[in-house]
Design an enzyme around this catalytic site. Sequence first.
Site, PDB file in Angstrom:
ATOM      1  N   HIS A 127       0.809  -1.220   0.000  1.00  0.00           N
ATOM      2  CA  HIS A 127       0.000   0.000   0.000  1.00  0.00           C
ATOM      3  C   HIS A 127       0.844   1.273   0.000  1.00  0.00           C
ATOM      4  O   HIS A 127       0.312   2.357  -0.249  1.00  0.00           O
ATOM      5  CB  HIS A 127      -0.917   0.046   1.230  1.00  0.00           C
ATOM      6  CG  HIS A 127      -1.991  -0.997   1.231  1.00  0.00           C
ATOM      7  ND1 HIS A 127      -2.842  -1.189   0.174  1.00  0.00           N
ATOM      8  CD2 HIS A 127      -2.337  -1.915   2.174  1.00  0.00           C
ATOM      9  CE1 HIS A 127      -3.683  -2.178   0.471  1.00  0.00           C
ATOM     10  NE2 HIS A 127      -3.389  -2.638   1.656  1.00  0.00           N
ATOM     11  N   ASP A 164      -2.743 -10.667  -2.205  1.00  0.00           N
ATOM     12  CA  ASP A 164      -3.287 -10.124  -0.959  1.00  0.00           C
ATOM     13  C   ASP A 164      -4.751  -9.750  -1.191  1.00  0.00           C
ATOM     14  O   ASP A 164      -5.135  -9.335  -2.295  1.00  0.00           O
ATOM     15  CB  ASP A 164      -2.478  -8.891  -0.553  1.00  0.00           C
ATOM     16  CG  ASP A 164      -2.817  -8.379   0.843  1.00  0.00           C
ATOM     17  OD1 ASP A 164      -2.047  -8.666   1.767  1.00  0.00           O
ATOM     18  OD2 ASP A 164      -3.846  -7.696   0.990  1.00  0.00           O
ATOM     19  N   HIS A 166      -6.355  -7.255  -0.216  1.00  0.00           N
ATOM     20  CA  HIS A 166      -6.506  -5.820  -0.454  1.00  0.00           C
ATOM     21  C   HIS A 166      -5.698  -5.420  -1.685  1.00  0.00           C
ATOM     22  O   HIS A 166      -4.583  -5.903  -1.888  1.00  0.00           O
ATOM     23  CB  HIS A 166      -6.017  -5.014   0.765  1.00  0.00           C
ATOM     24  CG  HIS A 166      -6.714  -5.375   2.030  1.00  0.00           C
ATOM     25  ND1 HIS A 166      -6.180  -6.258   2.949  1.00  0.00           N
ATOM     26  CD2 HIS A 166      -7.908  -4.975   2.530  1.00  0.00           C
ATOM     27  CE1 HIS A 166      -7.020  -6.384   3.966  1.00  0.00           C
ATOM     28  NE2 HIS A 166      -8.071  -5.628   3.727  1.00  0.00           N
ATOM     29  N   ASP A 251      -4.539 -12.880   3.749  1.00  0.00           N
ATOM     30  CA  ASP A 251      -5.772 -12.352   4.330  1.00  0.00           C
ATOM     31  C   ASP A 251      -7.021 -12.663   3.513  1.00  0.00           C
ATOM     32  O   ASP A 251      -8.117 -12.238   3.878  1.00  0.00           O
ATOM     33  CB  ASP A 251      -5.670 -10.845   4.584  1.00  0.00           C
ATOM     34  CG  ASP A 251      -4.913 -10.086   3.522  1.00  0.00           C
ATOM     35  OD1 ASP A 251      -4.559 -10.689   2.492  1.00  0.00           O
ATOM     36  OD2 ASP A 251      -4.668  -8.888   3.712  1.00  0.00           O
TER      37      ASP A 251
END
Length: 352
Positions: A127, A164, A166, A251
Amino acid sequence: MAASRVTAVVEDPRFLDHSGPSGHPERPDRLIAVRDALAPRRDRFEPLAPRPATPDEIQRVHGPQHLDRIARACANAPAQLDADTYVCAESLEIALLAAGSSIDLVRKVAAGRAQSGLASIRPPGHHAEADRAMGFCLINNIAVAARALQAEDGIERILILDWDVHHGNGSQHSFEDDPSVLYVSTHQFPHYPGTGAASEIGHGRGSGYTLNVPMPAGCGDAEYIGVFQRILVPAAQRFRPDFMLVSCGFDAHADDPLADMQLTGDGFAAMSAIVRQLAEELCGGRLAFLLEGGYALSGMREGTAAVLDAILDPTPPDLPAAVALTPGSRLDRILAPVIQVHRAHFPDLGAS
């Protein structure tokens, strides 16, 4: 140079020293769960000690003031860089170790001194933008590692797979105008950070080399395996990378508290098998997994075990059976907009 059948693994207790507010999901226990998966396999991989990245290595991705801002926050620690992202006094030191370890791991593979690798590191990185730490991430480890491969080892074409849950906004933005890096992301959508629509394909010379696969909540093994078979595989075969990097978050596991996907350890094993097969087919097996998210300890243990079992064995694991594509199914609805947007760049998308 032909690589030996060695898997290198970065791990170090110093990565536990990055710690934040009580109850924060990005906590040191995550790496203890990874260590549980490493323990019974320890005689099958080669440890790689971490070292800090240099400012010059970081500035291939991040602006010159980025480290200064983190350093000032650490000097006033404990501190929050945004609502989600914390630092303690040691956080910059640990983040530099994570980035430097990522560089050394991928360069070891590029030099043929290992066939594959796993970096058990934190804080995560995908991120982190060029001038902003966010989403638990301080330095974009995988972007820094990719640029090091290109600058130091003559690696030209890199595929970054981000599984991931996200979307890796920072990684996408690092390469979205660059046709030498194909960024492929599977992620829950809409979800944090709000980016990653299928229509985000890069721009300028990089148009078409950002390949987002937004997925609705509730997707499990069948949807992920189907996406890998029908999107990742044909895209990778057409792009023909010289090296494959995986932003390896766990995740999307069914137990994870920060998402709503239903992947199991078997799903991660199937995904890892496909990725290893692609690396061996396309780039001499050169493959590295860099840890990103994952906030259920069960998911961290199962996911890590799945990745390791896929890359440690001299014999590649069996590939999963092809997932049927039924018109109107959830998999069909996931694939359709991606295929439509990328038809000109990757005409083979959707084929099994």
